[in-house]
Design a protein around this motif. Structure first.
Motif, short mmCIF file in Angstrom:
data_model
loop_
_atom_site.label_atom_id
_atom_site.label_comp_id
_atom_site.label_asym_id
_atom_site.label_seq_id
_atom_site.Cartn_x
_atom_site.Cartn_y
_atom_site.Cartn_z
N SER A 130 3.65 102.43 96.61
CA SER A 130 4.84 102.52 97.46
C SER A 130 5.26 101.12 97.89
O SER A 130 4.53 100.42 98.60
N ILE A 131 6.41 100.71 97.40
CA ILE A 131 7.00 99.43 97.79
C ILE A 131 7.81 99.69 99.05
O ILE A 131 8.93 100.21 99.00
N ASP A 132 7.23 99.37 100.20
CA ASP A 132 7.83 99.71 101.49
C ASP A 132 8.70 98.56 101.99
O ASP A 132 8.23 97.44 102.16
N LEU A 133 9.96 98.88 102.22
CA LEU A 133 10.92 97.86 102.62
C LEU A 133 11.61 98.28 103.93
O LEU A 133 11.67 99.46 104.26
N LYS A 134 12.10 97.31 104.61
CA LYS A 134 12.93 97.58 105.79
C LYS A 134 14.09 96.60 105.77
O LYS A 134 13.90 95.38 105.83
N ALA A 135 15.29 97.17 105.61
CA ALA A 135 16.51 96.36 105.47
C ALA A 135 16.37 95.35 104.33
O ALA A 135 16.83 94.21 104.42
N GLY A 136 15.69 95.78 103.25
CA GLY A 136 15.56 94.95 102.07
C GLY A 136 14.36 94.02 102.06
O GLY A 136 14.09 93.37 101.05
N ASN A 137 13.63 93.93 103.16
CA ASN A 137 12.48 93.04 103.25
C ASN A 137 11.19 93.81 103.03
O ASN A 137 10.97 94.86 103.65
N LEU A 138 10.32 93.29 102.18
CA LEU A 138 9.07 93.97 101.86
C LEU A 138 8.12 93.93 103.05
O LEU A 138 7.89 92.88 103.65
N ALA A 159 -1.75 108.54 102.77
CA ALA A 159 -2.67 108.66 103.90
C ALA A 159 -3.39 107.34 104.13
O ALA A 159 -4.58 107.30 104.41
N ALA A 160 -2.65 106.25 103.98
CA ALA A 160 -3.18 104.90 104.17
C ALA A 160 -4.38 104.62 103.26
O ALA A 160 -5.36 103.99 103.66
N PHE A 161 -4.29 105.08 102.01
CA PHE A 161 -5.36 104.79 101.06
C PHE A 161 -5.41 103.29 100.81
O PHE A 161 -4.38 102.63 100.65
N ALA A 162 -6.63 102.76 100.80
CA ALA A 162 -6.82 101.33 100.61
C ALA A 162 -8.25 101.09 100.15
O ALA A 162 -8.97 102.03 99.81
N VAL A 220 -0.81 107.79 97.05
CA VAL A 220 0.09 106.67 97.28
C VAL A 220 -0.70 105.50 97.87
O VAL A 220 -1.42 105.66 98.86
N ILE A 221 -0.54 104.34 97.25
CA ILE A 221 -1.08 103.10 97.80
C ILE A 221 0.13 102.31 98.28
O ILE A 221 0.98 101.92 97.48
N ALA A 222 0.22 102.08 99.58
CA ALA A 222 1.44 101.53 100.17
C ALA A 222 1.29 100.06 100.53
O ALA A 222 0.25 99.64 101.08
N THR A 223 2.32 99.28 100.25
CA THR A 223 2.29 97.86 100.63
C THR A 223 2.22 97.70 102.14
O THR A 223 1.71 96.70 102.64
N GLU A 224 2.69 98.69 102.87
CA GLU A 224 2.70 98.63 104.33
C GLU A 224 1.28 98.61 104.91
O GLU A 224 1.02 97.96 105.92
N LYS A 281 7.32 119.93 94.03
CA LYS A 281 6.65 118.65 94.27
C LYS A 281 7.01 118.18 95.68
O LYS A 281 8.20 118.16 96.04
N ILE A 282 5.97 117.83 96.47
CA ILE A 282 6.24 117.34 97.83
C ILE A 282 5.54 116.01 98.06
O ILE A 282 4.45 115.76 97.52
N TYR A 283 6.18 115.20 98.86
CA TYR A 283 5.61 113.94 99.31
C TYR A 283 5.21 114.13 100.76
O TYR A 283 6.03 114.53 101.59
N ILE A 284 3.96 113.85 101.07
CA ILE A 284 3.47 114.02 102.43
C ILE A 284 3.04 112.66 102.98
O ILE A 284 2.24 111.95 102.36
N ALA A 285 3.57 112.30 104.13
CA ALA A 285 3.15 111.09 104.84
C ALA A 285 2.29 111.53 106.02
O ALA A 285 2.79 112.21 106.93
#
Length: 428
Positions: A138-146, A93-96, A113-117, A58-62
């Protein structure tokens, strides 16, 4: 999804695999790796190495170009699936709303993947209801911030947002703090706490994985997957660790050393049998000194030890490379039972010239807890010889060494094998 999948990560930019560091995408450079040949940079070549050398399925591709709005690498992704059809692909792949994953899910893609980013809205999840089991938020966080662009989420906490998303029938989530990616800093504590709040959801996490030590807690907490990139490329996690990560029958591991003592030998073997029978998810690897192998044969216990179906390692190598398992975080506890006065003296003096004394030394250097059952613990002992019982009178120096062992850091000295189980419960 399985209990825990080892998921290899491939970040693609301009059809080249790059190494992610702390979410600073402008600083991502071409992948450098111990497991890749010098010229292996293409997504297909990297996927092939993960598949063939590490046993990854299984692989995750960004697709970084898609995420940054600079094009797409979907043809590279599709080529991987064509070459390795049983390799499951998770694709960001920035699905939206204006870039639906449905055509790709119908064509070749396993998970989208549907990403919050990148998503401006999540209302379009209603249109994906048919594919809910193959959609991962995908709940995308940076230093704990969404990281997100959704106004109605401004005053909501993470738990409320995840609960809101489950109303669409979504059960699969990636929880990832980009600040820890590629740093070997370990999985963020708050991500583990988040899993406790949503025990029934399938959580994948990653970022900061250094070695198996960082992963085994995720396994026990029933995370669904762990994303791994740097630890694969630098060699700290290999094919053996991948198999261990995905082995649902092993949640805990202990290393049990046996030295050349007849005293308490049979009782120690009985305790191993009892512990294995009572702790089905515990794996015990057995390490024998040279004298232990001889004594086990003399006492006719060796076949009994073999019948336990444990890995048995004998002292036949000066460097004892198997000790590397300690540094990779395999073991939760090191046990030495029974322990002769000779080995106890080596422990105390810091001598590490045998398999067992090496294990003890490296356990200390990696802060691995140790339980020791010395044979010389009382002034007068009755010991079982092969054909009779004999009186044994430990020397003053032997008793002093036993006392010194009890004063060593991360070391517990016990007086009988039955005490091992209570020690295990503290660490498992």
């Amino acid at each position: 999804m399985k209990n825990l999948d080892a998921i290899a990560v491939i970040d693609i930019k301009n059809s080249i695999v790059v190494r992610a560091v702390a979410g600073k995408r402008n600083k991502y450079k071409e992948v450098e790796s111990r497991i890749l040949a010098k010229d292996e940079k293409s997504p297909l070549e990297v996927a092939a190495v993960f598949y063939k050398k590490l046993g990854i399925r299984k692989i995750y591709i960004a697709d970084l170009d898609a995420i940054l709005g600079n094009g797409s690498n979907l043809e590279d992704v599709k080529e991987i699936k064509e070459q390795y059809p049983d390799l499951e692909i998770i694709l960001d792949a920035a699905f939206a709303e204006n870039n639906s994953p449905i055509p790709y899910l119908k064509d070749f893609l396993d998970y989208a993947v549907i990403a919050t980013e990148t998503a401006a809205s999540f209302s379009f999840l209603k249109e994906l209801e048919e594919f809910n089991s193959r959609i991962i938020i995908s709940i995308d966080l940076k230093a704990g911030n969404l990281i997100h662009n959704i106004k109605q989420w401004q005053d909501k906490n993470l738990e409320d947002i995840i609960s809101e998303l489950t109303n669409f029938g979504i059960e699969n989530f990636i929880i990832l703090d980009l600040a820890t990616v590629g740093t070997a800093a370990g999985i963020s504590k708050y991500i583990k706490e988040l899993k406790l709040n949503f025990p029934k959801l399938n959580f994948i996490t990653g970022g900061g994985v250094k070695d198996y030590r960082d992963i085994k807690e995720l396994k026990r907490m029933k995370f669904s997957g762990v994303l791994i990139a740097s630890a694969f490329h630098n060699g700290s996690i290999g094919k053996r660790e991948v198999a261990l990560i995905e082995n649902d029958d092993v949640l805990y591991q202990a290393a049990w050393c046996i030295t050349g003592a007849g005293h308490l030998l049979e009782e120690s073997i009985s305790e191993i049998e009892k512990i294995l029978a009572e702790h089905k998810k515990l794996k015990i690897d057995i390490y024998l000194s040279k004298a232990a192998f001889e004594v086990l044969k003399i006492y006719k216990y060796y076949h009994r030890l073999e019948s336990l179906n444990c890995e048995i390692h004998r002292d036949n190598s000066a460097s004892s490379p198997v000790i590397g398992r300690i540094y990779k975080g395999y073991y939760d506890l090191l046990i030495s039972a029974p322990t002769t006065s000779n080995t106890a003296a080596k422990f105390v003096l810091g001598i590490s010239d045998t398999l067992v004394s090496n294990l003890f030394a490296h356990a200390g250097k990696s802060k691995l807890p140790v339980v020791i059952l010395p044979t010389d613990i009382d002034e007068n002992l009755v010991s079982a010889a092969p054909d009779k019982e004999v009186d044994v009178f430990p020397r003053e120096i032997d008793l002093k060494n036993t006392e010194k062992l009890s004063q060593m850091a991360d070391t517990i000295v016990i007086s009988k094998p039955e005490e091992v189980e209570s020690c295990l419960k503290e660490y498992l």
